[in-house]
Write an enzyme that holds these catalytic residues in place. Structure first.
Site, short mmCIF file in Angstrom:
data_model
loop_
_atom_site.label_atom_id
_atom_site.label_comp_id
_atom_site.label_asym_id
_atom_site.label_seq_id
_atom_site.Cartn_x
_atom_site.Cartn_y
_atom_site.Cartn_z
CD GLU A 185 1.10 1.04 0.89
OE1 GLU A 185 0.09 1.32 1.57
OE2 GLU A 185 1.45 -0.13 0.65
CG HIS B 117 -1.47 -1.70 -0.68
ND1 HIS B 117 -0.38 -2.18 0.00
CD2 HIS B 117 -2.14 -2.78 -1.15
CE1 HIS B 117 -0.38 -3.50 -0.06
NE2 HIS B 117 -1.43 -3.89 -0.75
CB CYS C 283 -2.73 -5.10 2.25
SG CYS C 283 -3.52 -6.13 0.99
N1 GLN Z 1 -1.51 -11.86 0.88
C1 GLN Z 1 -2.68 -11.09 1.17
C2 GLN Z 1 -3.72 -11.21 0.06
O1 GLN Z 1 -3.41 -11.61 -1.03
C3 GLN Z 1 -2.33 -9.65 1.40
C4 GLN Z 1 -1.78 -8.98 0.18
C5 GLN Z 1 -1.06 -7.71 0.47
O2 GLN Z 1 -0.73 -7.43 1.61
N2 GLN Z 1 -0.81 -6.92 -0.55
O3 GLN Z 1 -4.85 -10.87 0.27
#
Ligand code: GLN
Length: 631
Positions: A598, A596, A450
């Site tokens: 995970e 994600h 992310c």
């Molecule tokens: N802050 C970034 C976004 O909102 C990444 C978010 C995250 O890593 N979950 O896109």
């Protein structure tokens, strides 16, 4: 951490009621059913098991397993005895969900398929019990009150004065009933047993309404359908290692003042709880000695269901809840035992650095840790995690505290692989960009998740495309607050931009959330097999969970591709970037995902990107890809 939890089991709902099967087909289709439809499924007898943990925050000697794992282990024991299990987590706070809560305070926000942002214990349940839960499986005070207030506005209470008892307590009981029926294990029909964990503390103002609801609930469902388990800490004090029973006595006393009495007491302790200690607890806590069990430290968490089985917890539950007809007398723990013992036997190590922002509380990255653990089990390696605070790698730390800076970089040099996990906010971002640069240039395996992937893109723009100072709109946003500077800022080119559909004013539940498809390119622009395609075993569409507001700037994708950063996973519109990678000829493992991965990792089914990282970090990736017939 909460210092007490309650867990409830409902068994054999299926045989006791005839609900329309259309309601009970799959989890996904059930989630599409309007909430009120499910309300109809309320009146039937069920079994119920509650667990409480009565001690304030667990001491540091309990870092790796707490009540969530204990409860998941009970679920696993029941599952291995032939029951279909579901679970509910109750969090007695006023937030509607965990989405707006700081990982520093509460640990990570776990994301479900349906986009629910929930307590991390739901992650424990999903992993340990192989479930797919919905947002309704996490009940908060905020959600319950919201529902009651909505009903009041609709006029559902027919002019009555709306009160905590009975209206809020009824809503809690109805909610538990509704959710307990949702099938969550991929099979049709309602589960046999529902585990409900209540966070908070016995005696807390916050949790008292839930305890009152449970007190009433035992009469609603009948005592033979209700089993209360109290999980309590037994600290070991002094040089002689005396096991103290007072916290347990105190917790049970508090519980009894609200009309609940534990059927089983589970003593969480660093050492096996001695017979004399258990006998003392039995005398003072109104519970037979055979119902006082020891849940002590073990070499890995997969042993917990095994130690519970050794103390016949399954037998106690089978008898108390009259489950003889549906539950086997002994659980089949063969595969589980094999897993638990194999984890103890790995001798070769793999060292992974997590370069993050919330490294002071490892629960902030719980699912990342678990995904690394599952992947290292598959790679047959003992996992060593090295925490690196991203800001320690930055120039400012070098100037202010050179030793700290050197120590942080030494870790990065020494590890076999790196994870740059997700995150929000500016702090540490420059350190993450420096980490990516280091890993890219030195050929160190790295996985960006992310924000981690966004940082990989920023680094490429800056250092390969020569776009000095380019950043994410998220971190440039500050300047936009002020007049002219703001106007200029808006025209500035960003490597990562706000997604157009996202509500910029409301924070809760407005991100791009939950399971969404990614179209995987099996071959890159140079017609070579992609790492993504190989890791996902040739699947051209994969569903993974998301939680973000920003995305890679589509305007820059062409130049980045030409510079060798391949976008090999895109959303269904092909305009939103989901996976980036470098050619394996250029780098052994440089892989980033906007989603994600995970959150869907399981002990015996590791997440493909994490498996790729661990295999690359331990020098096994080429072999693995070859054996998979991909090379
Ligand atoms: N802050 C970034 C976004 O909102 C990444 C978010 C995250 O890593 N979950 O896109």
């Amino acid at each position: 951490m909460p210092w007490f939890t309650i867990q409830i089991l409902f068994p054999q709902a299926a045989k006791l009621l005839s609900i329309p099967l259309s309601l009970a087909s799959t989890t996904l289709s059930l989630q599409r059913i309007p909430w009120d439809t499910i309300t109809a499924l309320t009146f039937f007898p069920f079994l119920f098991l509650a667990i409480c943990l009565s001690y304030p925050s667990l001491p540091p000697s309990f870092p790796y397993y707490t009540q969530g794992i204990t409860i998941s282990s009970i679920g696993r024991l029941l599952k291995q005895s032939g029951l279909r299990v579901t679970s509910i987590k109750i969090d007695p706070y006023l937030n509607t969900d965990a989405g707006t809560m700081s990982p520093f305070e509460h640990g990570e926000v776990f994301v479900l398929n349906d986009g629910g942002e929930v307590d991390l214990d739901l992650g424990n349940y999903e992993r340990f019990l192989s479930l797919t839960l919905s947002k309704h499986h996490n009940i908060t005070t905020g959600k319950v009150y919201n529902e009651v207030i909505l009903r009041e506005r609709r006029g559902d209470y027919l002019g009555k004065t709306v009160q905590v008892v009975p209206h809020v307590t009824d809503e809690i009981q109805n909610w538990i009933e509704r959710v307990a029926f949702l099938p969550v294990d991929g099979s049709e029909g309602p589960p046999d047993v529902c585990l409900v964990e209540v966070g908070g503390t016995v005696g807390d103002i916050e949790s008292s309404v839930f305890l009152e609801a449970l007190r009433q609930f035992q009469f609603r469902v009948g005592r033979e359908n209700f089993c209360l388990l109290f999980v309590s800490l037994v600290p070991v004090l002094g040089s002689v290692g005396e096991q103290k029973t007072k916290p347990t006595q105190h917790g049970v006393k508090e519980l009894r003042t609200v009309g609940l009495s534990p059927d089983v007491i589970i003593c969480r302790s660093s050492n096996r709880v001695e017979l004399s200690t258990r006998e003392k607890i039995s005398v003072f806590c109104h519970c037979p000695p055979s119902h006082v069990l020891s849940v002590h430290d073990v070499s890995n968490i997969y042993h917990v269901p095994i130690i519970l089985a050794e103390q016949n917890l399954h037998g106690l539950l089978r008898k108390h809840l009259q489950l003889e007809a549906v539950m086997t007398p002994e659980p089949d723990l063969a595969r589980w035992t094999e897993l638990a013992t194999s984890v103890d036997l790995f001798t070769e190590e793999v060292k992974i650095a997590i370069v993050g922002k919330y490294t002071g509380l490892s629960d902030s990255y719980l699912s990342v840790l678990k995904a690394l653990k599952h992947a290292s089990i598959a790679g047959k390696r003992a996992l060593e995690i090295c925490w690196v605070e991203a800001s320690d790698l930055e120039e400012e730390t070098e100037k202010g505290d050179k030793e700290k800076w050197l120590a942080a970089w030494k870790v990065i040099e020494e590890v076999d692989g790196i994870v740059v996990p997700g995150g929000f906010g500016t702090r540490g971002v420059e350190g993450k960009i420096l980490t990516v640069e280091y890993a890219r240039k030195r050929g160190k395996p790295i996985l960006g998740v992310c924000l981690g992937m966004q940082v990989m893109v920023i680094e490429h723009c800056r250092n390969v495309l020569g776009m000095k100072g380019i950043n994410s709109e998220e971190f440039a946003a500050k300047a936009e607050d002020g007049g002219k500077e703001g106007e200029q800022q808006q025209k500035q080119l960003h490597a990562v931009v706000f997604m157009p559909e996202i509500n910029q004013a409301v924070m809760g539940g407005t991100m791009r959330l939950g399971a969404r498809p990614t179209h995987v390119s099996l071959r890159n622009a140079k017609k070579e097999l992609t790492l993504a395609g190989q890791l996902y075993k040739g699947s051209e569409e994969v569903w993974e969970r998301h939680r973000h507001r920003y995305e890679v700037n589509p305007e820059l994708v062409g130049s980045l591709e030409e510079a060798g950063l391949h976008f090999v996973g895109k959303d269904e519109t092909k305009t939103r970037m989901e996976i980036v990678e470098l050619d394996r000829g250029v780098h052994p493992f440089f892989f980033g995902t906007q989603y994600h991965p995970e959150f869907q990792s399981r002990p015996l089914e590791p997440s493909p990107p994490f498996l790729g990282l661990i295999l690359a970090a331990s020098g096994q990736l080429p072999e693995y890809l070859k054996a998979a017939g991909a090379n």
